[in-house]
Each structure stands twice: as structure tokens, then as C-alpha cells.
Design a protein around this motif. Structure first.
Motif, PDB file in Angstrom:
ATOM      1  N   TRP A   1       5.954  13.594   0.730  1.00 13.38           N
ATOM      2  CA  TRP A   1       5.407  14.503   1.730  1.00 13.38           C
ATOM      3  C   TRP A   1       6.155  14.397   3.053  1.00 13.38           C
ATOM      4  CZ3 TRP A   1      -0.382  12.779   1.082  1.00 13.38           C
ATOM      5  CH2 TRP A   1      -0.879  13.263  -0.135  1.00 13.38           C
ATOM      6  N   GLY A   2       7.115  13.467   3.126  1.00  8.07           N
ATOM      7  CA  GLY A   2       7.855  13.269   4.356  1.00  8.07           C
ATOM      8  C   GLY A   2       7.135  12.366   5.348  1.00  8.07           C
ATOM      9  N   GLU A   3       6.099  11.694   4.905  1.00 11.76           N
ATOM     10  CA  GLU A   3       5.322  10.790   5.757  1.00 11.76           C
ATOM     11  C   GLU A   3       5.837   9.360   5.588  1.00 11.76           C
ATOM     12  OE1 GLU A   3       2.609  11.437   7.791  1.00 11.76           O
ATOM     13  OE2 GLU A   3       2.743  13.590   7.422  1.00 11.76           O
ATOM     14  N   ASP A   4       5.491   8.501   6.537  1.00 13.99           N
ATOM     15  CA  ASP A   4       5.847   7.085   6.470  1.00 13.99           C
ATOM     16  C   ASP A   4       4.679   6.315   5.864  1.00 13.99           C
ATOM     17  OD1 ASP A   4       6.674   4.483   6.808  1.00 13.99           O
ATOM     18  OD2 ASP A   4       6.626   4.530   9.012  1.00 13.99           O
ATOM     19  N   PRO A   5       4.850   5.757   4.659  1.00 13.95           N
ATOM     20  CA  PRO A   5       3.740   5.037   4.032  1.00 13.95           C
ATOM     21  C   PRO A   5       3.289   3.807   4.822  1.00 13.95           C
ATOM     22  CG  PRO A   5       5.631   5.181   2.538  1.00 13.95           C
ATOM     23  CD  PRO A   5       6.021   5.813   3.827  1.00 13.95           C
ATOM     24  N   ALA A   6       4.152   3.279   5.680  1.00 12.68           N
ATOM     25  CA  ALA A   6       3.788   2.102   6.480  1.00 12.68           C
ATOM     26  C   ALA A   6       2.639   2.419   7.445  1.00 12.68           C
ATOM     27  CB  ALA A   6       4.994   1.584   7.245  1.00 12.68           C
ATOM     28  N   GLU A   7       2.377   3.696   7.701  1.00 18.83           N
ATOM     29  CA  GLU A   7       1.245   4.069   8.535  1.00 18.83           C
ATOM     30  C   GLU A   7      -0.076   3.880   7.796  1.00 18.83           C
ATOM     31  OE1 GLU A   7       1.488   7.829  10.519  1.00 18.83           O
ATOM     32  OE2 GLU A   7       3.653   7.643  10.808  1.00 18.83           O
ATOM     33  N   TYR A   8      -0.004   3.777   6.476  1.00 20.57           N
ATOM     34  CA  TYR A   8      -1.209   3.684   5.668  1.00 20.57           C
ATOM     35  C   TYR A   8      -1.319   2.395   4.859  1.00 20.57           C
ATOM     36  CZ  TYR A   8      -0.841   8.647   6.653  1.00 20.57           C
ATOM     37  OH  TYR A   8      -0.708   9.844   7.292  1.00 20.57           O
ATOM     38  N   VAL A   9      -0.168   1.806   4.553  1.00 24.81           N
ATOM     39  CA  VAL A   9      -0.131   0.672   3.639  1.00 24.81           C
ATOM     40  C   VAL A   9       0.641  -0.469   4.283  1.00 24.81           C
ATOM     41  CG1 VAL A   9       0.625  -0.086   1.346  1.00 24.81           C
ATOM     42  CG2 VAL A   9      -0.119   2.271   1.679  1.00 24.81           C
ATOM     43  N   ASP A  10       0.130  -1.692   4.117  1.00 24.40           N
ATOM     44  CA  ASP A  10       0.866  -2.871   4.567  1.00 24.40           C
ATOM     45  C   ASP A  10       1.780  -3.333   3.440  1.00 24.40           C
ATOM     46  OD1 ASP A  10      -0.432  -2.991   7.041  1.00 24.40           O
ATOM     47  OD2 ASP A  10      -2.078  -4.164   6.200  1.00 24.40           O
ATOM     48  N   PHE A  11       2.997  -3.648   3.800  1.00 26.14           N
ATOM     49  CA  PHE A  11       3.952  -4.161   2.819  1.00 26.14           C
ATOM     50  C   PHE A  11       4.167  -5.635   3.104  1.00 26.14           C
ATOM     51  CE2 PHE A  11       4.857   0.353   3.077  1.00 26.14           C
ATOM     52  CZ  PHE A  11       4.968   0.707   1.749  1.00 26.14           C
ATOM     53  N   LYS A  12       3.945  -6.452   2.097  1.00 24.09           N
ATOM     54  CA  LYS A  12       4.111  -7.893   2.243  1.00 24.09           C
ATOM     55  C   LYS A  12       5.214  -8.338   1.299  1.00 24.09           C
ATOM     56  CE  LYS A  12       1.947 -12.334   1.519  1.00 24.09           C
ATOM     57  NZ  LYS A  12       0.959 -13.051   0.766  1.00 24.09           N
ATOM     58  N   VAL A  13       6.189  -9.000   1.865  1.00 25.66           N
ATOM     59  CA  VAL A  13       7.274  -9.538   1.064  1.00 25.66           C
ATOM     60  C   VAL A  13       7.060 -11.046   1.001  1.00 25.66           C
ATOM     61  CG1 VAL A  13       9.767  -9.820   0.876  1.00 25.66           C
ATOM     62  CG2 VAL A  13       8.820  -7.709   1.825  1.00 25.66           C
ATOM     63  N   SER A  14       7.110 -11.602  -0.186  1.00 26.16           N
ATOM     64  CA  SER A  14       6.948 -13.040  -0.337  1.00 26.16           C
ATOM     65  C   SER A  14       7.906 -13.533  -1.410  1.00 26.16           C
ATOM     66  CB  SER A  14       5.502 -13.392  -0.686  1.00 26.16           C
ATOM     67  OG  SER A  14       5.180 -12.868  -1.954  1.00 26.16           O
ATOM     68  N   VAL A  15       8.105 -14.821  -1.424  1.00 26.29           N
ATOM     69  CA  VAL A  15       9.008 -15.446  -2.396  1.00 26.29           C
ATOM     70  C   VAL A  15       8.262 -16.603  -3.038  1.00 26.29           C
ATOM     71  CG1 VAL A  15      11.171 -16.715  -2.687  1.00 26.29           C
ATOM     72  CG2 VAL A  15      11.044 -14.828  -1.037  1.00 26.29           C
ATOM     73  N   GLN A  16       8.250 -16.620  -4.349  1.00 21.41           N
ATOM     74  CA  GLN A  16       7.660 -17.751  -5.060  1.00 21.41           C
ATOM     75  C   GLN A  16       8.647 -18.915  -5.006  1.00 21.41           C
ATOM     76  OE1 GLN A  16       6.456 -16.685  -9.013  1.00 21.41           O
ATOM     77  NE2 GLN A  16       5.217 -14.970  -8.308  1.00 21.41           N
ATOM     78  N   GLU A  17       8.143 -20.086  -4.681  1.00 22.58           N
ATOM     79  CA  GLU A  17       9.015 -21.251  -4.497  1.00 22.58           C
ATOM     80  C   GLU A  17       9.780 -21.606  -5.769  1.00 22.58           C
ATOM     81  OE1 GLU A  17      10.758 -24.255  -2.115  1.00 22.58           O
ATOM     82  OE2 GLU A  17       9.703 -22.395  -1.645  1.00 22.58           O
ATOM     83  N   ARG A  18       9.162 -21.454  -6.915  1.00 22.98           N
ATOM     84  CA  ARG A  18       9.865 -21.786  -8.158  1.00 22.98           C
ATOM     85  C   ARG A  18      11.040 -20.826  -8.399  1.00 22.98           C
ATOM     86  NH1 ARG A  18       8.412 -18.423 -12.221  1.00 22.98           N
ATOM     87  NH2 ARG A  18       6.462 -17.309 -12.007  1.00 22.98           N
TER      88      ARG A  18
END
Length: 152
Positions: free
Chosen positions: A99-116
């Protein structure tokens, strides 16, 4: 006369006295405390079941509810636990993008790394992520057991 150290008297002793106790006394006190903790946890679970059956039965909505019993107000809080389906979220995010919208206005994006996974990465990839990585220590845990004696 020195007062014997028991679980009941433990809080009455200064750290210096406790720190100088022989290991066998410390081990005995810890075993007793662990047994009390396990027993107390079981009692709390049993009582929680009684409260749940008695005061939460029939409550199907989240939020705070009040029940009256014998001059007591029992506050029952039923938390909301929301789970999101990752595939459904991905589809919704892609639709918002289309739709040309920025999803970050509606959704939080979390980036993580598993230690293993981090441990298994090639060094070049680990080096890339290293500046973003902080390692903190947790609370120490102790397990004490009798040392194995060597055969004579």
C-alpha cells in the motif's frame, strides 16, 4: 555461649560469622533451605489452585474482577496473553508495504541472535556482529556435593 545456627536463626547472624562457617554446616543449611523452598512452592501451588477454583471459576474475560467472601475482597486479575502468528504477521506487513505505507508505524521489529547460532558462525560473521554484542553475568548458582575420594 554461641547460639547454634539453624535456618530460623540464620538472619540473626552477621555476614562475617556466616562467611566463616565450615562447609558441612553451609551444605546442611542449604539443603534444608532448598527442601523448605520446594515444600513452600508446593504449598503455594496448592493454595493457588484453591483460589482459582473458588474465585476464578466462570470468569472468562480478562481484566480485574472482585469477589467477596467473609468480609474479604478477593481481587482476581486475569491477564491478557496475546500470541501472534509469524506467518500472518509477515503477510500483513507485506500488504502494508504494498500500500506504500511504512509497516514500522504499526509493527515493532525485533532482531535477536541465539547464542548457540552465534557460537557456530564463521569468525568473519561473528566479527561483524561483535560490536553489537554485550555479555553480562547472571546470578551465580551453586551445587555442592561430596568430593570423590581417590582409591588408596
Amino acid at each position: 555461649m554461641n547460639m547454634p545456627i539453624t535456618l530460623d536463626t540464620l538472619p540473626q547472624h552477621p555476614p562475617g560469622v556466616l562467611d566463616s562457617l565450615p562447609i558441612d554446616i553451609l551444605v546442611s543449611l542449604k539443603e534444608q533451605a532448598d527442601a523448605h523452598l520446594a515444600s513452600a512452592s508446593q504449598m503455594v501451588a496448592i493454595l493457588h489452585g484453591v483460589f482459582e477454583r473458588r474465585y476464578a471459576a466462570g470468569l472468562n474475560s480478562t481484566g480485574t474482577h472482585h469477589r467477596q467472601d467473609g468480609g474479604f475482597d478477593i481481587k482476581v486479575t486475569i491477564p491478557k496473553r496475546v500470541e501472534w502468528n509469524a506467518e500472518g504477521l509477515d503477510r500483513a506487513v507485506e500488504t502494508i508495504r504494498s500500500w506504500g505505507e511504512d509497516p514500522a508505524e504499526y509493527v515493532d521489529f525485533k532482531v535477536s541472535v541465539q547464542e548457540r547460532k552465534y557460537d557456530a558462525w564463521p569468525s568473519a560473521i561473528r566479527d561483524l556482529f561483535e560490536p553489537a554484542r554485550t555479555v553480562k553475568t547472571g546470578k551465580p548458582q551453586f551445587a555442592v556435593s561430596a568430593a570423590k575420594r581417590e582409591a588408596a
